[in-house]
Write a protein that holds these residues in place. Structure first.
Motif, PDB file in Angstrom:
ATOM      1  N   GLY A   1      -2.792  -2.493   3.890  1.00 30.24           N
ATOM      2  CA  GLY A   1      -2.053  -1.262   4.139  1.00 30.24           C
ATOM      3  C   GLY A   1      -1.026  -1.395   5.250  1.00 30.24           C
ATOM      4  N   TYR A   2      -0.835  -2.593   5.734  1.00 30.28           N
ATOM      5  CA  TYR A   2       0.150  -2.873   6.783  1.00 30.28           C
ATOM      6  C   TYR A   2       0.623  -4.317   6.627  1.00 30.28           C
ATOM      7  CZ  TYR A   2      -4.212  -4.613   8.763  1.00 30.28           C
ATOM      8  OH  TYR A   2      -5.425  -5.240   8.944  1.00 30.28           O
ATOM      9  N   THR A   3       1.626  -4.694   7.388  1.00 36.39           N
ATOM     10  CA  THR A   3       2.171  -6.042   7.321  1.00 36.39           C
ATOM     11  C   THR A   3       1.152  -7.054   7.831  1.00 36.39           C
ATOM     12  OG1 THR A   3       4.385  -5.165   7.689  1.00 36.39           O
ATOM     13  CG2 THR A   3       4.078  -7.513   8.080  1.00 36.39           C
ATOM     14  N   VAL A   4       0.925  -8.118   7.040  1.00 34.99           N
ATOM     15  CA  VAL A   4      -0.024  -9.152   7.452  1.00 34.99           C
ATOM     16  C   VAL A   4       0.668 -10.415   7.951  1.00 34.99           C
ATOM     17  CG1 VAL A   4      -1.868  -8.273   5.964  1.00 34.99           C
ATOM     18  CG2 VAL A   4      -0.351 -10.064   5.105  1.00 34.99           C
ATOM     19  N   LEU A   5       1.914 -10.643   7.523  1.00 36.67           N
ATOM     20  CA  LEU A   5       2.697 -11.795   7.972  1.00 36.67           C
ATOM     21  C   LEU A   5       4.143 -11.359   8.132  1.00 36.67           C
ATOM     22  CD1 LEU A   5       1.494 -14.521   5.422  1.00 36.67           C
ATOM     23  CD2 LEU A   5       0.851 -14.389   7.831  1.00 36.67           C
ATOM     24  N   GLY A   6       4.841 -11.950   9.085  1.00 39.03           N
ATOM     25  CA  GLY A   6       6.248 -11.617   9.258  1.00 39.03           C
ATOM     26  C   GLY A   6       7.036 -12.788   9.790  1.00 39.03           C
ATOM     27  N   TRP A   7       8.307 -12.795   9.451  1.00 41.72           N
ATOM     28  CA  TRP A   7       9.217 -13.840   9.907  1.00 41.72           C
ATOM     29  C   TRP A   7      10.395 -13.199  10.612  1.00 41.72           C
ATOM     30  CZ3 TRP A   7       6.422 -14.182   5.473  1.00 41.72           C
ATOM     31  CH2 TRP A   7       5.696 -15.364   5.270  1.00 41.72           C
ATOM     32  N   SER A   8      10.855 -13.843  11.670  1.00 39.78           N
ATOM     33  CA  SER A   8      12.073 -13.437  12.360  1.00 39.78           C
ATOM     34  C   SER A   8      13.200 -14.279  11.783  1.00 39.78           C
ATOM     35  CB  SER A   8      11.917 -13.706  13.862  1.00 39.78           C
ATOM     36  OG  SER A   8      13.075 -13.322  14.544  1.00 39.78           O
ATOM     37  N   VAL A   9      14.240 -13.621  11.287  1.00 35.47           N
ATOM     38  CA  VAL A   9      15.354 -14.320  10.643  1.00 35.47           C
ATOM     39  C   VAL A   9      16.658 -13.982  11.354  1.00 35.47           C
ATOM     40  CG1 VAL A   9      14.195 -14.392   8.393  1.00 35.47           C
ATOM     41  CG2 VAL A   9      15.713 -12.480   8.924  1.00 35.47           C
ATOM     42  N   THR A  10      17.646 -14.853  11.206  1.00 33.86           N
ATOM     43  CA  THR A  10      18.928 -14.634  11.886  1.00 33.86           C
ATOM     44  C   THR A  10      19.888 -13.785  11.063  1.00 33.86           C
ATOM     45  OG1 THR A  10      19.762 -16.736  11.052  1.00 33.86           O
ATOM     46  CG2 THR A  10      18.783 -16.752  13.251  1.00 33.86           C
ATOM     47  N   ASN A  11      19.756 -13.812   9.731  1.00 30.61           N
ATOM     48  CA  ASN A  11      20.638 -13.026   8.874  1.00 30.61           C
ATOM     49  C   ASN A  11      19.781 -12.383   7.783  1.00 30.61           C
ATOM     50  OD1 ASN A  11      22.475 -12.043   6.939  1.00 30.61           O
ATOM     51  ND2 ASN A  11      23.994 -13.580   7.492  1.00 30.61           N
ATOM     52  N   LEU A  12      19.267 -11.201   8.078  1.00 35.60           N
ATOM     53  CA  LEU A  12      18.331 -10.541   7.172  1.00 35.60           C
ATOM     54  C   LEU A  12      18.946 -10.259   5.811  1.00 35.60           C
ATOM     55  CD1 LEU A  12      15.655  -9.180   6.504  1.00 35.60           C
ATOM     56  CD2 LEU A  12      16.500  -7.126   7.635  1.00 35.60           C
ATOM     57  N   ARG A  13      20.155  -9.740   5.792  1.00 33.08           N
ATOM     58  CA  ARG A  13      20.795  -9.396   4.518  1.00 33.08           C
ATOM     59  C   ARG A  13      20.908 -10.621   3.600  1.00 33.08           C
ATOM     60  NH1 ARG A  13      23.519  -5.133   2.603  1.00 33.08           N
ATOM     61  NH2 ARG A  13      24.904  -5.502   0.844  1.00 33.08           N
ATOM     62  N   ASP A  14      21.384 -11.726   4.149  1.00 36.36           N
ATOM     63  CA  ASP A  14      21.526 -12.952   3.368  1.00 36.36           C
ATOM     64  C   ASP A  14      20.161 -13.438   2.874  1.00 36.36           C
ATOM     65  OD1 ASP A  14      23.026 -15.353   2.405  1.00 36.36           O
ATOM     66  OD2 ASP A  14      21.787 -16.350   3.915  1.00 36.36           O
ATOM     67  N   MET A  15      19.176 -13.467   3.766  1.00 34.65           N
ATOM     68  CA  MET A  15      17.841 -13.938   3.392  1.00 34.65           C
ATOM     69  C   MET A  15      17.244 -13.051   2.312  1.00 34.65           C
ATOM     70  SD  MET A  15      15.453 -16.159   3.746  1.00 34.65           S
ATOM     71  CE  MET A  15      15.956 -17.018   5.221  1.00 34.65           C
ATOM     72  N   LEU A  16      17.370 -11.744   2.465  1.00 37.32           N
ATOM     73  CA  LEU A  16      16.811 -10.822   1.484  1.00 37.32           C
ATOM     74  C   LEU A  16      17.522 -10.951   0.141  1.00 37.32           C
ATOM     75  CD1 LEU A  16      14.646  -8.711   1.071  1.00 37.32           C
ATOM     76  CD2 LEU A  16      16.254  -6.982   1.898  1.00 37.32           C
ATOM     77  N   GLU A  17      18.830 -11.096   0.155  1.00 40.01           N
ATOM     78  CA  GLU A  17      19.560 -11.286  -1.110  1.00 40.01           C
ATOM     79  C   GLU A  17      19.097 -12.552  -1.821  1.00 40.01           C
ATOM     80  OE1 GLU A  17      23.654 -11.086   0.177  1.00 40.01           O
ATOM     81  OE2 GLU A  17      23.789  -8.945  -0.303  1.00 40.01           O
ATOM     82  N   ARG A  18      18.870 -13.628  -1.066  1.00 41.76           N
ATOM     83  CA  ARG A  18      18.393 -14.879  -1.662  1.00 41.76           C
ATOM     84  C   ARG A  18      16.993 -14.713  -2.235  1.00 41.76           C
ATOM     85  NH1 ARG A  18      19.261 -18.621   3.209  1.00 41.76           N
ATOM     86  NH2 ARG A  18      17.896 -20.003   2.053  1.00 41.76           N
ATOM     87  N   LEU A  19      16.128 -14.015  -1.525  1.00 38.46           N
ATOM     88  CA  LEU A  19      14.764 -13.789  -2.022  1.00 38.46           C
ATOM     89  C   LEU A  19      14.767 -12.903  -3.266  1.00 38.46           C
ATOM     90  CD1 LEU A  19      12.870 -13.346   1.349  1.00 38.46           C
ATOM     91  CD2 LEU A  19      12.595 -15.219  -0.288  1.00 38.46           C
ATOM     92  N   LEU A  20      15.589 -11.856  -3.242  1.00 33.89           N
ATOM     93  CA  LEU A  20      15.681 -10.964  -4.405  1.00 33.89           C
ATOM     94  C   LEU A  20      16.194 -11.733  -5.619  1.00 33.89           C
ATOM     95  CD1 LEU A  20      17.115  -7.758  -2.690  1.00 33.89           C
ATOM     96  CD2 LEU A  20      14.750  -8.166  -3.411  1.00 33.89           C
ATOM     97  N   ALA A  21      17.147 -12.635  -5.411  1.00 34.50           N
ATOM     98  CA  ALA A  21      17.672 -13.458  -6.504  1.00 34.50           C
ATOM     99  C   ALA A  21      16.602 -14.414  -7.036  1.00 34.50           C
ATOM    100  CB  ALA A  21      18.896 -14.237  -6.039  1.00 34.50           C
ATOM    101  N   ASN A  22      15.606 -14.716  -6.193  1.00 35.40           N
ATOM    102  CA  ASN A  22      14.502 -15.591  -6.572  1.00 35.40           C
ATOM    103  C   ASN A  22      13.341 -14.818  -7.211  1.00 35.40           C
ATOM    104  OD1 ASN A  22      14.784 -18.327  -6.358  1.00 35.40           O
ATOM    105  ND2 ASN A  22      13.709 -18.517  -4.411  1.00 35.40           N
ATOM    106  N   GLY A  23      13.535 -13.517  -7.451  1.00 36.98           N
ATOM    107  CA  GLY A  23      12.511 -12.728  -8.124  1.00 36.98           C
ATOM    108  C   GLY A  23      11.601 -11.911  -7.233  1.00 36.98           C
TER     109      GLY A  23
END
Length: 123
Positions: free
Chosen positions: A60-82
């Motif tokens: 019911g809450y976040t169990v793992l997290g990453w600190s990234v330098t460019n969230l938008r780019d990283m999220l777009e890449r992950l979304l493109a990966n399914g």
């Protein structure tokens, strides 16, 4: 006492082969080892032990997290990966699922195949 000890993170999975596809192939984390009871991946020097379980307890809450330098780019890449961005009714999120915190950080959430909530944060 533990200030000089290395952290090992744990997350449960009901199917280690499926977890390997997600954590190694989709997220790009190098595999240390895989046994019948666990998959161990490297998170920049921290071992993430994906443990075989019968049922994953939904936290019911976040169990793992990453600190990234460019969230938008990283999220777009992950979304493109399914990967699917997780949305919360109580938060105002962008079309990609990014929330802008009052402190200035940008945060997005995704889930692994077992429903574990993972976060990405750009400070």
């Amino acid at each position: 006492m533990l200030e000089s000890a290395d952290l090992v993170a744990f997350v449960g999975a009901t199917d280690l082969d499926r977890a390997r596809v997600f954590y190694a192939d989709t997220l790009g984390l190098p595999v240390f080892e895989q046994t019948p009871i666990a998959l161990v991946v490297d998170c920049r020097g921290t071992a993430l032990r994906v443990t075989q379980v019968d049922t994953v307890a939904q936290a019911g809450y976040t169990v793992l997290g990453w600190s990234v330098t460019n969230l938008r780019d990283m999220l777009e890449r992950l979304l493109a990966n399914g990967v699917t961005a997780r949305r919360y009714d109580r938060l105002e999120q962008t079309e990609l699922g990014i929330w802008h915190s009052p402190a200035g950080a940008q945060v997005a959430w995704i889930t692994d195949p077992d429903g574990n909530v993972l976060s990405l944060t750009q400070h």
